[in-house]
Design a protein around this motif. Sequence first.
Motif, short mmCIF file in Angstrom:
data_model
loop_
_atom_site.label_atom_id
_atom_site.label_comp_id
_atom_site.label_asym_id
_atom_site.label_seq_id
_atom_site.Cartn_x
_atom_site.Cartn_y
_atom_site.Cartn_z
N GLU A 6 -45.49 -14.83 22.09
CA GLU A 6 -44.01 -14.55 23.04
C GLU A 6 -44.40 -14.02 24.11
O GLU A 6 -43.31 -13.98 24.95
CB GLU A 6 -43.06 -13.69 22.51
CG GLU A 6 -43.15 -12.30 22.03
CD GLU A 6 -44.22 -11.60 21.18
OE1 GLU A 6 -43.56 -10.92 20.14
OE2 GLU A 6 -44.81 -12.40 20.46
N HIS A 7 -45.31 -13.08 24.87
CA HIS A 7 -45.59 -12.38 25.89
C HIS A 7 -46.72 -13.49 26.58
O HIS A 7 -46.43 -13.35 27.29
CB HIS A 7 -46.01 -11.58 25.60
CG HIS A 7 -44.74 -10.25 24.68
ND1 HIS A 7 -44.00 -10.13 25.64
CD2 HIS A 7 -45.01 -9.90 23.83
CE1 HIS A 7 -43.27 -9.66 24.56
NE2 HIS A 7 -43.79 -9.26 23.70
N THR A 32 -52.25 -8.32 28.61
CA THR A 32 -51.45 -7.99 28.38
C THR A 32 -51.38 -6.88 30.17
O THR A 32 -49.89 -6.87 30.20
CB THR A 32 -51.60 -6.58 27.79
OG1 THR A 32 -51.58 -7.51 26.44
CG2 THR A 32 -51.22 -5.40 27.09
N TRP A 35 -48.45 -8.84 31.88
CA TRP A 35 -47.49 -8.97 31.12
C TRP A 35 -47.02 -8.19 32.38
O TRP A 35 -45.66 -8.46 32.54
CB TRP A 35 -47.47 -9.64 29.87
CG TRP A 35 -46.23 -8.77 29.59
CD1 TRP A 35 -44.78 -9.66 28.93
CD2 TRP A 35 -46.17 -8.32 28.07
NE1 TRP A 35 -44.46 -8.87 29.02
CE2 TRP A 35 -44.97 -8.06 27.46
CE3 TRP A 35 -47.28 -7.01 27.02
CZ2 TRP A 35 -44.17 -7.30 26.78
CZ3 TRP A 35 -46.40 -6.80 26.19
CH2 TRP A 35 -45.49 -6.48 25.76
N LYS A 36 -47.62 -6.85 32.06
CA LYS A 36 -47.07 -5.38 32.56
C LYS A 36 -46.57 -5.67 33.42
O LYS A 36 -45.80 -5.02 34.51
CB LYS A 36 -47.71 -4.41 31.96
CG LYS A 36 -48.11 -4.40 30.45
CD LYS A 36 -46.71 -3.97 30.34
CE LYS A 36 -46.09 -3.57 28.12
NZ LYS A 36 -44.90 -3.12 27.92
#
Length: 179
Positions: A6-7, A32, A35-36
Amino acid sequence: MTEIDEHGRPEPPLAADETATLLGFLDYQRATLAWKCGGVDAADLRVSVAASSMTLGGMLKHMAFVEDLWFSYRLHAQKRQHPWDTVDWATDPDWEWRTAAADSPEQLFTLWQDAVDRSRSLVAKALAGGALEQLAQRAWPDGQSPSLRWILCHMIEEYARHNGHADLIRESLDGLTGE
């Protein structure tokens, strides 16, 4: 077929060979970080928390440097990429962290994404010519050379550690939490 969470992160394969598993986890950690760091403005990329001077922008620039250091400079013994070739690392060992605040979000994301793209290509080139046991072409000062397997594991660890930092900073900005 790669499953995307979902990310927007590619799930590492559940039952694959060692190479695909390592590359899958490295791409997951890269995604990740994206995303962050995504969806924030230039000011937010400069925010640090607590006593740390780390910022999301600094992490993007640092990871761009680390990508080039391990896959271009060490693994393939290439000359340092720009902008790393202009830095006096002996007098300014934290240059990438310190200078990220002067870069726009677009510059930081482009620098990092270009380094990731080069790294993927260089890993593919290395794997086409050998296995995970192959040694980096540029040795450490003591003469030892890490294997490609070691470099991939180290990169997963490097991303995972900084993703933890990014998680804390991002939560302080807008409450975004998650893996």
